[in-house]
Scaffold this motif. Structure first.
Motif, PDB file in Angstrom:
ATOM      1  N   LYS A  75       0.818  -1.206   0.000  1.00 51.68           N
ATOM      2  CA  LYS A  75       0.000   0.000   0.000  1.00 51.68           C
ATOM      3  C   LYS A  75       0.859   1.267   0.000  1.00 51.68           C
ATOM      4  O   LYS A  75       1.847   1.365   0.708  1.00 51.68           O
ATOM      5  CB  LYS A  75      -0.878  -0.067   1.244  1.00 51.68           C
ATOM      6  CG  LYS A  75      -1.733   1.111   1.497  1.00 51.68           C
ATOM      7  CD  LYS A  75      -2.579   0.885   2.708  1.00 51.68           C
ATOM      8  CE  LYS A  75      -1.744   0.692   3.933  1.00 51.68           C
ATOM      9  NZ  LYS A  75      -2.501   0.542   5.150  1.00 51.68           N
ATOM     10  N   HIS A  76       0.468   2.255  -0.794  1.00 47.95           N
ATOM     11  CA  HIS A  76       1.157   3.544  -0.821  1.00 47.95           C
ATOM     12  C   HIS A  76       0.703   4.392   0.364  1.00 47.95           C
ATOM     13  O   HIS A  76      -0.460   4.358   0.749  1.00 47.95           O
ATOM     14  CB  HIS A  76       0.842   4.300  -2.113  1.00 47.95           C
ATOM     15  CG  HIS A  76       1.410   3.655  -3.325  1.00 47.95           C
ATOM     16  ND1 HIS A  76       0.811   2.586  -3.941  1.00 47.95           N
ATOM     17  CD2 HIS A  76       2.521   3.922  -4.037  1.00 47.95           C
ATOM     18  CE1 HIS A  76       1.526   2.220  -4.982  1.00 47.95           C
ATOM     19  NE2 HIS A  76       2.574   3.023  -5.068  1.00 47.95           N
ATOM     20  N   ILE A  77       1.624   5.162   0.905  1.00 49.49           N
ATOM     21  CA  ILE A  77       1.338   6.030   2.053  1.00 49.49           C
ATOM     22  C   ILE A  77       1.987   7.384   1.814  1.00 49.49           C
ATOM     23  O   ILE A  77       3.146   7.457   1.402  1.00 49.49           O
ATOM     24  CB  ILE A  77       1.895   5.416   3.353  1.00 49.49           C
ATOM     25  CG1 ILE A  77       1.179   4.121   3.675  1.00 49.49           C
ATOM     26  CG2 ILE A  77       1.787   6.383   4.503  1.00 49.49           C
ATOM     27  CD1 ILE A  77       1.798   3.370   4.818  1.00 49.49           C
ATOM     28  N   LEU A  78       1.248   8.447   2.063  1.00 52.11           N
ATOM     29  CA  LEU A  78       1.819   9.795   2.058  1.00 52.11           C
ATOM     30  C   LEU A  78       2.203  10.135   3.491  1.00 52.11           C
ATOM     31  O   LEU A  78       1.394  10.003   4.409  1.00 52.11           O
ATOM     32  CB  LEU A  78       0.814  10.825   1.537  1.00 52.11           C
ATOM     33  CG  LEU A  78       0.688  10.952   0.031  1.00 52.11           C
ATOM     34  CD1 LEU A  78      -0.388  11.975  -0.320  1.00 52.11           C
ATOM     35  CD2 LEU A  78       1.985  11.348  -0.606  1.00 52.11           C
ATOM     36  N   THR A  79       3.433  10.584   3.694  1.00 47.35           N
ATOM     37  CA  THR A  79       3.893  10.916   5.045  1.00 47.35           C
ATOM     38  C   THR A  79       3.508  12.349   5.394  1.00 47.35           C
ATOM     39  O   THR A  79       3.345  13.204   4.521  1.00 47.35           O
ATOM     40  CB  THR A  79       5.416  10.749   5.165  1.00 47.35           C
ATOM     41  OG1 THR A  79       6.051  11.595   4.207  1.00 47.35           O
ATOM     42  CG2 THR A  79       5.817   9.321   4.911  1.00 47.35           C
ATOM     43  N   LEU A  80       3.381  12.603   6.684  1.00 43.57           N
ATOM     44  CA  LEU A  80       3.051  13.936   7.183  1.00 43.57           C
ATOM     45  C   LEU A  80       4.333  14.678   7.540  1.00 43.57           C
ATOM     46  O   LEU A  80       5.365  14.070   7.804  1.00 43.57           O
ATOM     47  CB  LEU A  80       2.147  13.834   8.406  1.00 43.57           C
ATOM     48  CG  LEU A  80       0.778  13.196   8.176  1.00 43.57           C
ATOM     49  CD1 LEU A  80       0.067  13.006   9.499  1.00 43.57           C
ATOM     50  CD2 LEU A  80      -0.053  14.046   7.248  1.00 43.57           C
ATOM     51  N   ARG A  81       4.247  15.989   7.569  1.00 42.53           N
ATOM     52  CA  ARG A  81       5.407  16.808   7.947  1.00 42.53           C
ATOM     53  C   ARG A  81       5.730  16.624   9.418  1.00 42.53           C
ATOM     54  O   ARG A  81       4.860  16.381  10.248  1.00 42.53           O
ATOM     55  CB  ARG A  81       5.133  18.273   7.647  1.00 42.53           C
ATOM     56  CG  ARG A  81       5.027  18.541   6.175  1.00 42.53           C
ATOM     57  CD  ARG A  81       4.985  20.002   5.893  1.00 42.53           C
ATOM     58  NE  ARG A  81       4.759  20.192   4.463  1.00 42.53           N
ATOM     59  CZ  ARG A  81       4.328  21.296   3.939  1.00 42.53           C
ATOM     60  NH1 ARG A  81       4.072  22.335   4.708  1.00 42.53           N
ATOM     61  NH2 ARG A  81       4.153  21.383   2.643  1.00 42.53           N
ATOM     62  N   ALA A  82       6.996  16.794   9.734  1.00 41.33           N
ATOM     63  CA  ALA A  82       7.459  16.596  11.110  1.00 41.33           C
ATOM     64  C   ALA A  82       7.072  17.741  12.036  1.00 41.33           C
ATOM     65  O   ALA A  82       7.143  17.597  13.257  1.00 41.33           O
ATOM     66  CB  ALA A  82       8.969  16.427  11.116  1.00 41.33           C
ATOM     67  N   PRO A  88       0.704  17.133   4.295  1.00 37.17           N
ATOM     68  CA  PRO A  88       1.575  16.108   3.709  1.00 37.17           C
ATOM     69  C   PRO A  88       2.965  16.641   3.420  1.00 37.17           C
ATOM     70  O   PRO A  88       3.159  17.829   3.164  1.00 37.17           O
ATOM     71  CB  PRO A  88       0.851  15.714   2.415  1.00 37.17           C
ATOM     72  CG  PRO A  88      -0.035  16.854   2.095  1.00 37.17           C
ATOM     73  CD  PRO A  88      -0.389  17.500   3.396  1.00 37.17           C
ATOM     74  N   GLN A  89       3.934  15.754   3.469  1.00 39.67           N
ATOM     75  CA  GLN A  89       5.326  16.096   3.167  1.00 39.67           C
ATOM     76  C   GLN A  89       5.502  16.437   1.686  1.00 39.67           C
ATOM     77  O   GLN A  89       6.462  17.078   1.293  1.00 39.67           O
ATOM     78  CB  GLN A  89       6.217  14.905   3.546  1.00 39.67           C
ATOM     79  CG  GLN A  89       7.691  15.115   3.388  1.00 39.67           C
ATOM     80  CD  GLN A  89       8.286  15.980   4.477  1.00 39.67           C
ATOM     81  OE1 GLN A  89       7.718  16.110   5.547  1.00 39.67           O
ATOM     82  NE2 GLN A  89       9.423  16.559   4.201  1.00 39.67           N
ATOM     83  N   CYS A  90       4.564  16.004   0.859  1.00 42.86           N
ATOM     84  CA  CYS A  90       4.639  16.174  -0.598  1.00 42.86           C
ATOM     85  C   CYS A  90       4.644  17.661  -0.969  1.00 42.86           C
ATOM     86  O   CYS A  90       3.901  18.467  -0.413  1.00 42.86           O
ATOM     87  CB  CYS A  90       3.446  15.485  -1.247  1.00 42.86           C
ATOM     88  SG  CYS A  90       3.391  15.649  -3.031  1.00 42.86           S
ATOM     89  N   ILE A  91       5.512  18.023  -1.925  1.00 36.26           N
ATOM     90  CA  ILE A  91       5.593  19.402  -2.409  1.00 36.26           C
ATOM     91  C   ILE A  91       5.055  19.522  -3.828  1.00 36.26           C
ATOM     92  O   ILE A  91       5.293  20.518  -4.503  1.00 36.26           O
ATOM     93  CB  ILE A  91       7.041  19.932  -2.339  1.00 36.26           C
ATOM     94  CG1 ILE A  91       7.984  19.036  -3.125  1.00 36.26           C
ATOM     95  CG2 ILE A  91       7.475  20.082  -0.895  1.00 36.26           C
ATOM     96  CD1 ILE A  91       9.382  19.593  -3.288  1.00 36.26           C
ATOM     97  N   ALA A  92       4.327  18.497  -4.289  1.00 33.90           N
ATOM     98  CA  ALA A  92       3.684  18.482  -5.606  1.00 33.90           C
ATOM     99  C   ALA A  92       4.668  18.769  -6.731  1.00 33.90           C
ATOM    100  O   ALA A  92       4.407  19.555  -7.627  1.00 33.90           O
ATOM    101  CB  ALA A  92       2.515  19.461  -5.641  1.00 33.90           C
ATOM    102  N   CYS A  93       5.820  18.107  -6.694  1.00 35.06           N
ATOM    103  CA  CYS A  93       6.831  18.308  -7.739  1.00 35.06           C
ATOM    104  C   CYS A  93       6.580  17.423  -8.959  1.00 35.06           C
ATOM    105  O   CYS A  93       7.230  17.588  -9.984  1.00 35.06           O
ATOM    106  CB  CYS A  93       8.222  18.031  -7.180  1.00 35.06           C
ATOM    107  SG  CYS A  93       8.483  16.325  -6.670  1.00 35.06           S
ATOM    108  N   ASN A  94       5.669  16.460  -8.853  1.00 38.66           N
ATOM    109  CA  ASN A  94       5.302  15.541  -9.932  1.00 38.66           C
ATOM    110  C   ASN A  94       6.421  14.595 -10.338  1.00 38.66           C
ATOM    111  O   ASN A  94       6.381  14.034 -11.435  1.00 38.66           O
ATOM    112  CB  ASN A  94       4.785  16.292 -11.154  1.00 38.66           C
ATOM    113  CG  ASN A  94       3.329  16.641 -11.033  1.00 38.66           C
ATOM    114  OD1 ASN A  94       2.549  15.875 -10.481  1.00 38.66           O
ATOM    115  ND2 ASN A  94       2.963  17.806 -11.526  1.00 38.66           N
ATOM    116  N   MET A  95       7.432  14.414  -9.516  1.00 38.78           N
ATOM    117  CA  MET A  95       8.498  13.472  -9.849  1.00 38.78           C
ATOM    118  C   MET A  95       7.965  12.039  -9.866  1.00 38.78           C
ATOM    119  O   MET A  95       8.306  11.253 -10.740  1.00 38.78           O
ATOM    120  CB  MET A  95       9.648  13.588  -8.851  1.00 38.78           C
ATOM    121  CG  MET A  95      10.451  14.860  -8.986  1.00 38.78           C
ATOM    122  SD  MET A  95      11.440  14.891 -10.466  1.00 38.78           S
ATOM    123  CE  MET A  95      12.678  13.697 -10.050  1.00 38.78           C
TER     124      MET A  95
END
Length: 196
Positions: A75-82, A88-95
């Motif tokens: 399962k995929h998981i998006l991590t949260l910021r510390a 979410p930790q994601c910065i939407a860079c689309n990599m």
């Protein structure tokens, strides 16, 4: 123009394997394969008839196997910021969406003017599990370590392809809600997956 026989011959390799007469007959090899298959079948059947553990059958989704490999990509998981903001930790860079060979990740970027360090955030982050091949390239490509793959297996069986799109809210929760957890609440509580 004359026909040149030498030009149309099959190329010969220096280490070309040669088959023995026994292998060229095919029938002994077919019988050998049937013998191996029958031996495994009879061994599992006798174990099952005597009550020992033979061939392992798991009645999915009510039962889950516990012997998955340690590096299983599930399962995929998006991590949260510390910082505890719940974002979410994601910065939407689309990599991750760019490197995905099956093109199953869709990200829609937005701006968060309150956050000066990470002004770009994902407004929509979705994964289509009906086409995902679980290769793990999205995890390797992420520069922020925002997406990970948990060892847990997602609840994949569904009669509707639209139900197999996993959104940002489900990716941010460690135990996402699913159709299977709603249909089998006792099994979900026993395995610890999903909310009833």
């Amino acid at each position: 123009m004359a026909y040149d026989v030498r030009a149309h011959r099959r190329k010969q390799y220096w280490n070309e394997p040669t088959m023995t007469l026994w292998e060229r007959l095919y029938l002994p090899e077919i019988l050998r394969g049937l013998f191996i298959t029958s031996r495994v079948f009879i061994r599992n059947m006798t174990k099952w008839m005597t009550g020992r553990k033979g061939a392992l059958t798991t009645y999915y989704p009510e039962e889950r196997r516990a012997d998955y490999a340690a590096l299983n990509r599930g399962k995929h998981i998006l991590t949260l910021r510390a910082d505890g903001s719940g974002k979410p930790q994601c910065i939407a860079c689309n990599m991750c969406a760019t490197v995905c060979p099956a093109k199953v990740i869709e990200i829609e970027a937005g701006l968060d003017l309150m956050d000066l360090v990470h002004p770009k955030v994902p407004v929509r982050f979705e994964i289509d599990y009906s086409r995902c091949i679980f290769c793990g390239l999205c995890v390797e490509a992420c520069p922020e370590d925002a997406i990970r793959m948990d060892k847990d297996v997602p609840d994949l069986p569904s009669r509707d392809r639209n139900a197999m799109w996993i959104g940002k809210e489900e990716l941010l929760s460690w135990k996402p809600q699913s159709d299977v957890a709603k249909r089998y609440p006792k099994a979900a509580e026993r395995i610890g997956g999903g909310h009833a």
